[in-house]
Design a protein around this motif. Structure first.
Motif, PDB file in Angstrom:
ATOM      1  N   LEU A 198     -73.912   0.359  -8.241  1.00 32.16           N
ATOM      2  CA  LEU A 198     -72.965   0.216  -7.141  1.00 32.16           C
ATOM      3  C   LEU A 198     -73.332   1.159  -6.008  1.00 32.16           C
ATOM      4  CD1 LEU A 198     -69.602   0.256  -9.109  1.00 32.16           C
ATOM      5  CD2 LEU A 198     -70.540  -1.677  -7.856  1.00 32.16           C
ATOM      6  N   SER A 199     -72.979   0.772  -4.812  1.00 37.12           N
ATOM      7  CA  SER A 199     -73.134   1.652  -3.669  1.00 37.12           C
ATOM      8  C   SER A 199     -72.043   2.731  -3.707  1.00 37.12           C
ATOM      9  CB  SER A 199     -73.036   0.829  -2.387  1.00 37.12           C
ATOM     10  OG  SER A 199     -72.960   1.648  -1.265  1.00 37.12           O
ATOM     11  N   ALA A 202     -73.113  -2.894  -3.896  1.00 35.29           N
ATOM     12  CA  ALA A 202     -71.791  -3.249  -3.382  1.00 35.29           C
ATOM     13  C   ALA A 202     -70.806  -2.087  -3.529  1.00 35.29           C
ATOM     14  CB  ALA A 202     -71.256  -4.474  -4.124  1.00 35.29           C
ATOM     15  N   VAL A 203     -69.707  -2.195  -2.817  1.00 31.86           N
ATOM     16  CA  VAL A 203     -68.589  -1.259  -2.944  1.00 31.86           C
ATOM     17  C   VAL A 203     -67.537  -1.952  -3.794  1.00 31.86           C
ATOM     18  CG1 VAL A 203     -66.789   0.027  -1.734  1.00 31.86           C
ATOM     19  CG2 VAL A 203     -69.069  -0.181  -0.714  1.00 31.86           C
ATOM     20  N   LEU A 256     -64.687  -6.577  -4.586  1.00 36.25           N
ATOM     21  CA  LEU A 256     -66.096  -6.215  -4.473  1.00 36.25           C
ATOM     22  C   LEU A 256     -66.578  -6.651  -3.094  1.00 36.25           C
ATOM     23  CD1 LEU A 256     -68.446  -5.046  -6.227  1.00 36.25           C
ATOM     24  CD2 LEU A 256     -69.112  -7.416  -6.643  1.00 36.25           C
ATOM     25  N   VAL A 257     -67.172  -5.708  -2.344  1.00 37.53           N
ATOM     26  CA  VAL A 257     -67.556  -5.958  -0.952  1.00 37.53           C
ATOM     27  C   VAL A 257     -68.983  -5.460  -0.709  1.00 37.53           C
ATOM     28  CG1 VAL A 257     -67.049  -5.311   1.442  1.00 37.53           C
ATOM     29  CG2 VAL A 257     -65.171  -5.765  -0.135  1.00 37.53           C
ATOM     30  N   ARG A 258     -69.727  -6.220   0.063  1.00 36.74           N
ATOM     31  CA  ARG A 258     -71.046  -5.781   0.525  1.00 36.74           C
ATOM     32  C   ARG A 258     -71.263  -6.351   1.925  1.00 36.74           C
ATOM     33  NH1 ARG A 258     -74.894  -8.603  -2.104  1.00 36.74           N
ATOM     34  NH2 ARG A 258     -74.490  -7.619  -4.091  1.00 36.74           N
ATOM     35  N   MET A 268     -65.115  -2.897  10.709  1.00 35.05           N
ATOM     36  CA  MET A 268     -64.597  -2.201   9.551  1.00 35.05           C
ATOM     37  C   MET A 268     -65.715  -2.093   8.506  1.00 35.05           C
ATOM     38  SD  MET A 268     -61.341  -3.309   7.102  1.00 35.05           S
ATOM     39  CE  MET A 268     -60.334  -3.573   8.505  1.00 35.05           C
ATOM     40  N   ASP A 269     -65.940  -0.896   7.989  1.00 36.72           N
ATOM     41  CA  ASP A 269     -66.990  -0.746   6.983  1.00 36.72           C
ATOM     42  C   ASP A 269     -66.494  -1.197   5.607  1.00 36.72           C
ATOM     43  OD1 ASP A 269     -65.547   1.384   5.869  1.00 36.72           O
ATOM     44  OD2 ASP A 269     -66.989   2.913   6.426  1.00 36.72           O
ATOM     45  N   ASP A 270     -67.412  -1.269   4.661  1.00 44.73           N
ATOM     46  CA  ASP A 270     -67.092  -1.806   3.333  1.00 44.73           C
ATOM     47  C   ASP A 270     -65.993  -1.010   2.631  1.00 44.73           C
ATOM     48  OD1 ASP A 270     -69.008  -3.707   3.806  1.00 44.73           O
ATOM     49  OD2 ASP A 270     -70.468  -2.897   2.392  1.00 44.73           O
ATOM     50  N   LEU A 271     -66.069   0.315   2.687  1.00 43.59           N
ATOM     51  CA  LEU A 271     -65.046   1.139   2.031  1.00 43.59           C
ATOM     52  C   LEU A 271     -63.676   0.885   2.643  1.00 43.59           C
ATOM     53  CD1 LEU A 271     -64.086   3.317   0.081  1.00 43.59           C
ATOM     54  CD2 LEU A 271     -64.832   5.040   1.759  1.00 43.59           C
ATOM     55  N   GLU A 272     -63.593   0.818   3.956  1.00 53.58           N
ATOM     56  CA  GLU A 272     -62.300   0.572   4.604  1.00 53.58           C
ATOM     57  C   GLU A 272     -61.751  -0.810   4.245  1.00 53.58           C
ATOM     58  OE1 GLU A 272     -60.480   2.939   6.035  1.00 53.58           O
ATOM     59  OE2 GLU A 272     -62.154   4.206   5.415  1.00 53.58           O
ATOM     60  N   LEU A 273     -62.623  -1.794   4.152  1.00 50.44           N
ATOM     61  CA  LEU A 273     -62.198  -3.137   3.756  1.00 50.44           C
ATOM     62  C   LEU A 273     -61.664  -3.132   2.319  1.00 50.44           C
ATOM     63  CD1 LEU A 273     -61.885  -6.161   4.245  1.00 50.44           C
ATOM     64  CD2 LEU A 273     -64.326  -6.424   3.736  1.00 50.44           C
ATOM     65  N   VAL A 274     -62.358  -2.441   1.429  1.00 49.18           N
ATOM     66  CA  VAL A 274     -61.906  -2.332   0.031  1.00 49.18           C
ATOM     67  C   VAL A 274     -60.532  -1.667  -0.026  1.00 49.18           C
ATOM     68  CG1 VAL A 274     -62.347  -1.088  -2.127  1.00 49.18           C
ATOM     69  CG2 VAL A 274     -64.155  -2.447  -1.086  1.00 49.18           C
ATOM     70  N   LYS A 275     -60.373  -0.555   0.676  1.00 42.44           N
ATOM     71  CA  LYS A 275     -59.090   0.156   0.685  1.00 42.44           C
ATOM     72  C   LYS A 275     -57.973  -0.732   1.210  1.00 42.44           C
ATOM     73  CE  LYS A 275     -60.685   4.916   1.235  1.00 42.44           C
ATOM     74  NZ  LYS A 275     -60.688   6.087   2.147  1.00 42.44           N
ATOM     75  N   LYS A 276     -58.232  -1.413   2.322  1.00 43.16           N
ATOM     76  CA  LYS A 276     -57.219  -2.288   2.925  1.00 43.16           C
ATOM     77  C   LYS A 276     -56.800  -3.377   1.937  1.00 43.16           C
ATOM     78  CE  LYS A 276     -56.571  -5.194   7.056  1.00 43.16           C
ATOM     79  NZ  LYS A 276     -56.075  -6.403   6.454  1.00 43.16           N
TER      80      LYS A 276
END
Length: 142
Positions: free
Chosen positions: A72-73, A52-53, A20-22, A1-9
């Motif tokens: 931020l990324s 980070a995302v 905040l995820v990286r 799972m990429d960072d954006l998908e993890l943030v959304k989840k």
């Protein structure tokens, strides 16, 4: 799972209001309402933001001013204001679900008070000071 998908989840399925995820790792997670969790992040964990995302449930002008110069990324939010987009455009990559003219107060009766306080500001440092003073004033009155 990429960072954006993890943030959304995490934002949509979890209890966090900010994440905040990286590199697939959760660097910070905050719960709370209003701008206080984001202010806490940019004040106490600023060094984590670069690359980070960031996911936040609501991004208005005040929040955009807090993050615009933090490298931020990517920013993800389910709800963003037109003013926030204008601040972020060309400076921060962002992804959102719904755009609104402005952020409402919690009771739905008018514009969010912190948004009103920064409506004419463009300097992130001045905005951060105004936001901090506002958050401190409401925490004293509680």
């Amino acid at each position: 799972m990429d960072d954006l998908e993890l943030v959304k989840k995490e934002l949509h399925e979890g209890t966090s209001s900010l994440i905040l995820v990286r590199d697939g790792r959760i660097l910070s997670r905050k719960n709370g309402s209003g701008i206080a969790p984001l202010l806490q992040l940019v004040t106490k964990e600023r060094e984590l933001l670069k690359g980070a995302v960031l996911g936040d449930k609501v991004i208005g002008r005040a929040a955009a001013l807090l993050i615009v110069d933090k490298e931020l990324s990517l920013l993800y939010t389910p709800l963003i204001s037109e003013d926030a987009i204008n601040i972020l455009k060309g400076r921060v990559l962002y992804n959102y679900l719904k755009e609104v003219p402005f952020i409402l107060r919690r009771d739905g009766k008018g514009q969010c008070p912190v948004e009103s306080r920064v409506k004419d500001l463009i300097n992130p440092d001045i905005a951060e000071k105004v936001i901090r003073e506002f958050v401190e004033s409401i925490s004293k009155s509680v």
